[in-house]
Design a protein around this motif. Sequence first.
Motif, PDB file in Angstrom:
ATOM      1  N   UNK A 110      10.833   2.006  35.169  1.00 26.25           N
ATOM      2  CA  UNK A 110      10.428   3.143  35.984  1.00 26.25           C
ATOM      3  C   UNK A 110       9.411   2.651  37.011  1.00 26.25           C
ATOM      4  N   UNK A 111       9.541   3.139  38.210  1.00 25.85           N
ATOM      5  CA  UNK A 111       8.588   2.851  39.278  1.00 25.85           C
ATOM      6  C   UNK A 111       7.660   4.048  39.387  1.00 25.85           C
ATOM      7  N   UNK A 112       6.368   3.814  39.353  1.00 26.85           N
ATOM      8  CA  UNK A 112       5.391   4.898  39.374  1.00 26.85           C
ATOM      9  C   UNK A 112       4.568   4.831  40.651  1.00 26.85           C
ATOM     10  N   UNK A 113       4.573   5.932  41.398  1.00 30.62           N
ATOM     11  CA  UNK A 113       3.705   6.079  42.562  1.00 30.62           C
ATOM     12  C   UNK A 113       2.541   6.946  42.105  1.00 30.62           C
ATOM     13  N   UNK A 114       1.334   6.446  42.290  1.00 29.92           N
ATOM     14  CA  UNK A 114       0.115   7.143  41.885  1.00 29.92           C
ATOM     15  C   UNK A 114      -0.657   7.486  43.150  1.00 29.92           C
ATOM     16  N   UNK A 115      -0.981   8.786  43.310  1.00 29.76           N
ATOM     17  CA  UNK A 115      -1.656   9.200  44.535  1.00 29.76           C
ATOM     18  C   UNK A 115      -2.759  10.214  44.220  1.00 29.76           C
ATOM     19  N   UNK A 116      -3.975   9.963  44.688  1.00 28.31           N
ATOM     20  CA  UNK A 116      -4.425   8.770  45.387  1.00 28.31           C
ATOM     21  C   UNK A 116      -4.517   7.589  44.425  1.00 28.31           C
ATOM     22  N   UNK A 117      -4.733   6.421  44.984  1.00 30.92           N
ATOM     23  CA  UNK A 117      -4.824   5.196  44.194  1.00 30.92           C
ATOM     24  C   UNK A 117      -6.095   5.205  43.356  1.00 30.92           C
ATOM     25  N   UNK A 118      -6.132   4.303  42.408  1.00 31.94           N
ATOM     26  CA  UNK A 118      -7.297   4.111  41.561  1.00 31.94           C
ATOM     27  C   UNK A 118      -6.910   4.038  40.102  1.00 31.94           C
ATOM     28  N   UNK A 119      -6.021   4.956  39.671  1.00 33.57           N
ATOM     29  CA  UNK A 119      -5.640   4.987  38.262  1.00 33.57           C
ATOM     30  C   UNK A 119      -4.865   3.745  37.847  1.00 33.57           C
ATOM     31  N   UNK A 120      -4.267   3.028  38.794  1.00 35.06           N
ATOM     32  CA  UNK A 120      -3.527   1.814  38.432  1.00 35.06           C
ATOM     33  C   UNK A 120      -4.420   0.824  37.680  1.00 35.06           C
ATOM     34  N   UNK A 121      -5.715   0.837  37.951  1.00 37.56           N
ATOM     35  CA  UNK A 121      -6.649  -0.072  37.266  1.00 37.56           C
ATOM     36  C   UNK A 121      -6.776   0.261  35.779  1.00 37.56           C
ATOM     37  N   UNK A 122      -6.482   1.493  35.414  1.00 42.99           N
ATOM     38  CA  UNK A 122      -6.553   1.917  34.014  1.00 42.99           C
ATOM     39  C   UNK A 122      -5.679   1.017  33.131  1.00 42.99           C
TER      40      UNK A 122
END
Length: 170
Positions: A110-122
């Motif tokens: 699955x490709x996940x777009x997170x908006x706004x950015x930041x949570x990817x660091x979790x």
Amino acid sequence: MNEQLSRQNIVLSPTQGRAVHFRGLGARFLIDGALSGGGFALVEHPIDPRSLASPFHTHSNEDEYSYILAGEVGLQVGEQVIAGHPGDLVFKPRGVGHAFWNATDRPAVMLEIISPAGFERYFAEIAPLINREGGPDLAAMSELRQRYGLQVDPESTPTLIERYGLIASK
């Protein structure tokens, strides 16, 4: 376009990008907030067969858009449960609880777009807390979730595992 950019600066091959893996879920970081100016992040999630990728949880700060690339991904968004197939896009708005899993015997992606950015660091921060010798650091995981504005319903885990025939990860 900036003349300094070359193909290697603007193309990420399938073997490139930092990646982590924990409890049946992988995260390969394709575009982070620094690269997008904070607007969004793009994360690839390989999901192992028969795995609960994430228990029921709610984001306070970001919306997520899940695009199924391969396999079948089960998702619950609010009260709605769906089976996502390649080409499906699922919107998971902030403030609405959701969970996702792979109930099949084949890997899913699955490709996940997170908006706004930041949570990817979790994902990068929680992986070592889960994968550490001696078992997960539950106190540190709780603090991390709080810092990211993430509410998790741990009681959803056994229900989802039983309902969809998943394997409890260690």
